[in-house]
Design a protein around this motif. Structure first.
Motif, PDB file in Angstrom:
ATOM      1  N   ALA A 123      -3.232  -1.852   4.653  1.00 31.55           N
ATOM      2  CA  ALA A 123      -2.899  -2.205   3.273  1.00 31.55           C
ATOM      3  C   ALA A 123      -2.716  -0.955   2.421  1.00 31.55           C
ATOM      4  O   ALA A 123      -1.931  -0.955   1.468  1.00 31.55           O
ATOM      5  CB  ALA A 123      -3.986  -3.101   2.691  1.00 31.55           C
ATOM      6  N   SER A 124      -3.404   0.120   2.796  1.00 27.30           N
ATOM      7  CA  SER A 124      -3.293   1.358   2.018  1.00 27.30           C
ATOM      8  C   SER A 124      -1.879   1.934   2.096  1.00 27.30           C
ATOM      9  O   SER A 124      -1.394   2.512   1.117  1.00 27.30           O
ATOM     10  CB  SER A 124      -4.316   2.388   2.497  1.00 27.30           C
ATOM     11  N   ARG A 125      -1.205   1.777   3.224  1.00 30.19           N
ATOM     12  CA  ARG A 125       0.178   2.265   3.345  1.00 30.19           C
ATOM     13  C   ARG A 125       1.123   1.438   2.483  1.00 30.19           C
ATOM     14  O   ARG A 125       2.015   1.980   1.834  1.00 30.19           O
ATOM     15  CB  ARG A 125       0.650   2.219   4.796  1.00 30.19           C
ATOM     16  N   ILE A 126       0.939   0.152   2.493  1.00 32.62           N
ATOM     17  CA  ILE A 126       1.772  -0.727   1.663  1.00 32.62           C
ATOM     18  C   ILE A 126       1.566  -0.374   0.199  1.00 32.62           C
ATOM     19  O   ILE A 126       2.528  -0.209  -0.562  1.00 32.62           O
ATOM     20  CB  ILE A 126       1.450  -2.213   1.930  1.00 32.62           C
ATOM     21  N   GLU A 127       0.311  -0.205  -0.190  1.00 35.85           N
ATOM     22  CA  GLU A 127      -0.015   0.143  -1.578  1.00 35.85           C
ATOM     23  C   GLU A 127       0.565   1.511  -1.958  1.00 35.85           C
ATOM     24  O   GLU A 127       1.103   1.689  -3.052  1.00 35.85           O
ATOM     25  CB  GLU A 127      -1.525   0.139  -1.779  1.00 35.85           C
ATOM     26  N   GLN A 184       4.245   1.023  -2.617  1.00 38.37           N
ATOM     27  CA  GLN A 184       4.508   0.222  -3.807  1.00 38.37           C
ATOM     28  C   GLN A 184       4.194   0.972  -5.101  1.00 38.37           C
ATOM     29  O   GLN A 184       4.690   0.601  -6.155  1.00 38.37           O
ATOM     30  CB  GLN A 184       3.731  -1.093  -3.757  1.00 38.37           C
ATOM     31  N   GLN A 185       3.399   2.029  -5.021  1.00 41.48           N
ATOM     32  CA  GLN A 185       3.103   2.834  -6.215  1.00 41.48           C
ATOM     33  C   GLN A 185       4.209   3.843  -6.509  1.00 41.48           C
ATOM     34  O   GLN A 185       4.213   4.459  -7.567  1.00 41.48           O
ATOM     35  CB  GLN A 185       1.762   3.562  -6.051  1.00 41.48           C
ATOM     36  N   ALA A 239       5.576  -7.062  -1.004  1.00 36.57           N
ATOM     37  CA  ALA A 239       4.658  -6.503   0.000  1.00 36.57           C
ATOM     38  C   ALA A 239       5.131  -6.818   1.420  1.00 36.57           C
ATOM     39  O   ALA A 239       5.030  -5.961   2.302  1.00 36.57           O
ATOM     40  CB  ALA A 239       3.242  -7.014  -0.227  1.00 36.57           C
ATOM     41  N   GLU A 260       5.936  -4.065   4.252  1.00 38.44           N
ATOM     42  CA  GLU A 260       5.285  -4.162   5.560  1.00 38.44           C
ATOM     43  C   GLU A 260       6.322  -4.193   6.680  1.00 38.44           C
ATOM     44  O   GLU A 260       6.168  -3.511   7.701  1.00 38.44           O
ATOM     45  CB  GLU A 260       4.392  -5.404   5.619  1.00 38.44           C
TER      46      GLU A 260
END
Length: 163
Positions: free
Chosen positions: A3-7, A10-11, A20, A24
């Motif tokens: 989830a940290s990579r997706i976040e 997205q930032q 998301a 992914e």
């Protein structure tokens, strides 16, 4: 998928407002590239195949001029570089060297084409975001160039990296 990579993606302006599940999907085929301190992600003049999202570490972007390597910018975790390769077919316009051991997610045109096949709207939004980011950077460069032509050169104490 972490989830940290997706976040992380997205930032970034390029992937802001991207769903998301699309991020992914994009990351599923994206390798993580490790570059040791002093190594290069790529060098000026090499063919460009994709962009990188710096997941860990920091890099120096430089350009060759009169047998010198000049500092353009330093980037850190969460920054991206090489995105021009996703829109044009020209060689790399600068070199990117790892200041410390780095890892970066590599996103290629083939990765983006997979998104195009899956969701044209999300693909178009990513392309527009890349163009906006490049336009933002061009505006900054235009301003610096204009100021330099008017004699208002900003101080740059460490522009010369090496001979």
């Amino acid at each position: 998928m972490a989830a940290s990579r997706i976040e992380l993606l997205q930032q970034m302006p390029i992937f802001g407002a991207i769903a998301a599940d699309t991020v992914e999907f994009l990351l599923a085929a994206a390798p993580v590239v490790e570059v040791p301190r002093g190594g290069y992600f790529f060098r000026e003049g090499e063919p460009g195949h994709g962009m990188f999202v710096l997941e860990r570490g920091s890099v120096t972007i430089s350009k060759s001029w009169q047998q010198h390597e000049l500092l353009i910018r330093r980037l850190a975790q969460g920054d991206c570089f090489g995105e021009m390769a996703l829109l044009d077919l020209f060689p790399r316009s600068a070199s990117v060297r790892a200041d410390v051991d780095c890892s970066a997610i590599e996103l290629t045109s083939a990765n983006l084409y997979r998104v195009f096949e899956r969701d044209v709207e999300q693909f178009a939004l990513i392309q527009m975001n890349i163009a906006r980011e490049m336009s933002r950077r061009l505006r900054i460069t235009d301003d610096l160039l204009f100021r330099a032509s008017m004699g208002d050169v900003p101080e740059a104490p460490e522009r010369l990296l090496r001979r």
